[in-house]
Enzyme design. Structure first.
Site, PDB file in Angstrom:
ATOM      1  N   SER A 174       0.826  -1.212   0.000  1.00 28.86           N
ATOM      2  CA  SER A 174       0.000   0.000   0.000  1.00 28.86           C
ATOM      3  C   SER A 174       0.855   1.255   0.000  1.00 28.86           C
ATOM      4  O   SER A 174       1.956   1.262   0.563  1.00 28.86           O
ATOM      5  CB  SER A 174      -0.895   0.013   1.240  1.00 28.86           C
ATOM      6  OG  SER A 174      -1.623   1.218   1.303  1.00 28.86           O
TER       7      SER A 174
ATOM      8  N   TYR B 198      -1.721  -0.343  10.223  1.00 30.31           N
ATOM      9  CA  TYR B 198      -1.945  -0.877   8.869  1.00 30.31           C
ATOM     10  C   TYR B 198      -0.687  -0.685   8.019  1.00 30.31           C
ATOM     11  O   TYR B 198      -0.194  -1.615   7.378  1.00 30.31           O
ATOM     12  CB  TYR B 198      -3.148  -0.160   8.240  1.00 30.31           C
ATOM     13  CG  TYR B 198      -3.425  -0.521   6.792  1.00 30.31           C
ATOM     14  CD1 TYR B 198      -3.932  -1.773   6.454  1.00 30.31           C
ATOM     15  CD2 TYR B 198      -3.193   0.402   5.775  1.00 30.31           C
ATOM     16  CE1 TYR B 198      -4.197  -2.091   5.130  1.00 30.31           C
ATOM     17  CE2 TYR B 198      -3.452   0.089   4.453  1.00 30.31           C
ATOM     18  CZ  TYR B 198      -3.954  -1.161   4.138  1.00 30.31           C
ATOM     19  OH  TYR B 198      -4.210  -1.487   2.825  1.00 30.31           O
TER      20      TYR B 198
HETATM   21  N1  LIG Z   1      -8.673  -0.347  -1.568  1.00 33.99           N
HETATM   22  C1  LIG Z   1      -7.609   0.375  -1.330  1.00 33.99           C
HETATM   23  O1  LIG Z   1      -7.664   1.621  -1.336  1.00 33.99           O
HETATM   24  C2  LIG Z   1      -6.280  -0.301  -1.084  1.00 33.99           C
HETATM   25  C3  LIG Z   1      -5.134   0.493  -1.089  1.00 33.99           C
HETATM   26  C4  LIG Z   1      -3.900  -0.103  -0.855  1.00 33.99           C
HETATM   27  C5  LIG Z   1      -3.819  -1.458  -0.622  1.00 33.99           C
HETATM   28  N2  LIG Z   1      -4.947  -2.210  -0.608  1.00 33.99           N
HETATM   29  C6  LIG Z   1      -4.792  -3.651  -0.344  1.00 33.99           C
HETATM   30  O2  LIG Z   1      -5.371  -4.368  -1.397  1.00 33.99           O
HETATM   31  C7  LIG Z   1      -5.708  -5.676  -0.942  1.00 33.99           C
HETATM   32  C8  LIG Z   1      -7.103  -6.025  -1.440  1.00 33.99           C
HETATM   33  O3  LIG Z   1      -8.038  -5.201  -0.782  1.00 33.99           O
HETATM   34  P1  LIG Z   1      -9.268  -4.504  -1.542  1.00 33.99           P
HETATM   35  O4  LIG Z   1      -9.024  -3.062  -1.517  1.00 33.99           O
HETATM   36  O5  LIG Z   1      -9.535  -5.206  -2.804  1.00 33.99           O
HETATM   37  O6  LIG Z   1     -10.427  -4.743  -0.448  1.00 33.99           O
HETATM   38  P2  LIG Z   1     -11.629  -5.798  -0.365  1.00 33.99           P
HETATM   39  O7  LIG Z   1     -12.575  -5.614  -1.497  1.00 33.99           O
HETATM   40  O8  LIG Z   1     -12.140  -5.681   1.032  1.00 33.99           O
HETATM   41  O9  LIG Z   1     -10.889  -7.183  -0.559  1.00 33.99           O
HETATM   42  C9  LIG Z   1     -10.172  -7.801   0.491  1.00 33.99           C
HETATM   43  C10 LIG Z   1     -10.063  -9.261   0.176  1.00 33.99           C
HETATM   44  O10 LIG Z   1      -9.282  -9.880   1.218  1.00 33.99           O
HETATM   45  C11 LIG Z   1      -9.983 -11.042   1.645  1.00 33.99           C
HETATM   46  N3  LIG Z   1      -9.661 -11.390   3.022  1.00 33.99           N
HETATM   47  C12 LIG Z   1      -9.799 -10.639   4.142  1.00 33.99           C
HETATM   48  N4  LIG Z   1      -9.424 -11.358   5.221  1.00 33.99           N
HETATM   49  C13 LIG Z   1      -9.052 -12.591   4.760  1.00 33.99           C
HETATM   50  C14 LIG Z   1      -8.568 -13.778   5.372  1.00 33.99           C
HETATM   51  N5  LIG Z   1      -8.403 -13.882   6.702  1.00 33.99           N
HETATM   52  N6  LIG Z   1      -8.299 -14.841   4.593  1.00 33.99           N
HETATM   53  C15 LIG Z   1      -8.466 -14.772   3.250  1.00 33.99           C
HETATM   54  N7  LIG Z   1      -8.915 -13.690   2.606  1.00 33.99           N
HETATM   55  C16 LIG Z   1      -9.206 -12.602   3.368  1.00 33.99           C
HETATM   56  C17 LIG Z   1     -11.444 -10.742   1.430  1.00 33.99           C
HETATM   57  O11 LIG Z   1     -12.160 -11.963   1.210  1.00 33.99           O
HETATM   58  P3  LIG Z   1     -13.079 -12.723   2.280  1.00 33.99           P
HETATM   59  O12 LIG Z   1     -13.672 -11.691   3.193  1.00 33.99           O
HETATM   60  O13 LIG Z   1     -14.076 -13.414   1.398  1.00 33.99           O
HETATM   61  O14 LIG Z   1     -12.162 -13.692   2.976  1.00 33.99           O
HETATM   62  C18 LIG Z   1     -11.399  -9.950   0.122  1.00 33.99           C
HETATM   63  O15 LIG Z   1     -11.422 -10.819  -0.973  1.00 33.99           O
HETATM   64  C19 LIG Z   1      -5.535  -5.655   0.570  1.00 33.99           C
HETATM   65  O16 LIG Z   1      -4.317  -6.270   0.922  1.00 33.99           O
HETATM   66  C20 LIG Z   1      -5.497  -4.176   0.896  1.00 33.99           C
HETATM   67  O17 LIG Z   1      -4.779  -3.911   2.080  1.00 33.99           O
HETATM   68  C21 LIG Z   1      -6.168  -1.664  -0.846  1.00 33.99           C
END
Ligand SMILES: NC(=O)c1ccc[n+]([C@@H]2O[C@H](COP(=O)([O-])OP(=O)(O)OC[C@H]3O[C@@H](n4cnc5c(N)ncnc54)[C@H](OP(=O)(O)O)[C@@H]3O)[C@@H](O)[C@H]2O)c1
Length: 246
Positions: free
Chosen positions: A142, A155
């Site tokens: 991130s 985080y």
């Molecule tokens: N959105 C942003 O602005 C942003 C920015 C920088 C980095 N990121 C990173 O991008 C990645 C994806 O996040 P996203 O933004 O796409 O959010 P999201 O839509 O909430 O997706 C998060 C994913 O992680 C899974 N997850 C959560 N806990 C888990 C566990 N214990 N075991 C397996 N899977 C788990 C969730 O699936 P289930 O709940 O079905 O398990 C979901 O598929 C994350 O690492 C996040 O930190 C996001």
């Protein structure tokens, strides 16, 4: 882009957001995708969609905090498709809030999912990569770790721990077998904010997302770019943020 055709790619956190968009893009470009997350109903719907469009996709219930779940996900890739070329360690949570909230449970959860979850993926995939003579770890970190701002300290710490881990692993793996890529997105329009407990912080992040965020497909394209490089080219870091993000 021929390099993605026929690659076998496992993705954690594939049930929504960046993971789902990555699965859709890579499957459309000919990869076989192996999808892991806890919400299997969503994974199964996604895999059905991909197969209906002519893609190859299988799913397995995966909680990244459980080492054996990552082993089973990697096993599924090798049993179904004969190998694993790429593991996208994307599962993550953001229980953000001021450190002074002393949300010890939230901190622990973030460490377990965002850091230990990635380590579990490495533990499961590395022996397979070594046996095959090639493999690629792509991990979603991130921009929170690049520009440290209030409410994101823990985080950001988990994300920077992963960044450090991948660089250390890269230094230990210069024999040409392993590639590592850390992808740092800025604000991306996903469900990430929905799980923030602190209502004020949750609302602020939602508003920022509404105002600033780019589509998860943009990050998927960055991941595809790293994967499609020739074997002797390693894209170590990609930072991808909205043009208007400070
Ligand atoms: N959105 C942003 O602005 C942003 C920015 C920088 C980095 N990121 C990173 O991008 C990645 C994806 O996040 P996203 O933004 O796409 O959010 P999201 O839509 O909430 O997706 C998060 C994913 O992680 C899974 N997850 C959560 N806990 C888990 C566990 N214990 N075991 C397996 N899977 C788990 C969730 O699936 P289930 O709940 O079905 O398990 C979901 O598929 C994350 O690492 C996040 O930190 C996001």
């Amino acid at each position: 882009m021929p390099a993605i055709i026929d690659q076998v790619v496992a993705i954690t956190g594939a049930s929504s957001g960046i993971g789902e968009a990555t699965a859709r893009l890579l499957a459309a470009r000919g990869a076989a995708v192996v999808l892991g997350a806890r919400r299997t109903d969503r994974l199964d719907r996604l895999a059905a969609d991909l197969r209906a469009a002519g893609g190859r996709a299988v799913t397995r219930a995966t909680d990244v905090t459980r080492r054996e779940d990552l082993e089973r996900l990697v096993d599924l890739a090798t049993s179904e498709y004969g190998r694993l070329d790429v593991l996208v360690g994307n599962a993550g949570i953001a229980r953000t809030g001021p450190v002074a909230d002393l949300d010890v449970a939230g901190w622990t959860q973030m460490i377990d999912v965002n850091l230990v979850g990635v380590l579990h993926g490495i533990a499961a995939a590395l022996p397979v990569f070594r046996r095959q003579g090639h493999g690629h770890l792509v991990t979603t970190v991130s921009t929170s770790g690049l520009k440290i701002v209030p409410t994101q300290a823990v985080y950001a710490a988990t994300k920077n721990a992963v960044r450090t881990l991948l660089e250390g692993l890269r230094q230990e793996s210069t024999d040409g077998v392993l590639r590592t890529t850390a992808v740092s997105p800025g604000y991306v329009r996903t469900e990430l904010a929905d799980w923030i407990d602190n209502a004020e912080v949750r609302e602020q992040v939602r508003q920022d997302m509404e105002r600033l965020a780019i589509a998860p497909e943009a990050v998927a394209r960055a991941i595809a770019f790293a994967i499609e490089q020739p074997e002797d080219v390693e894209i170590g870091e990609i930072v991808i943020r909205p043009t208007v993000q400070g």
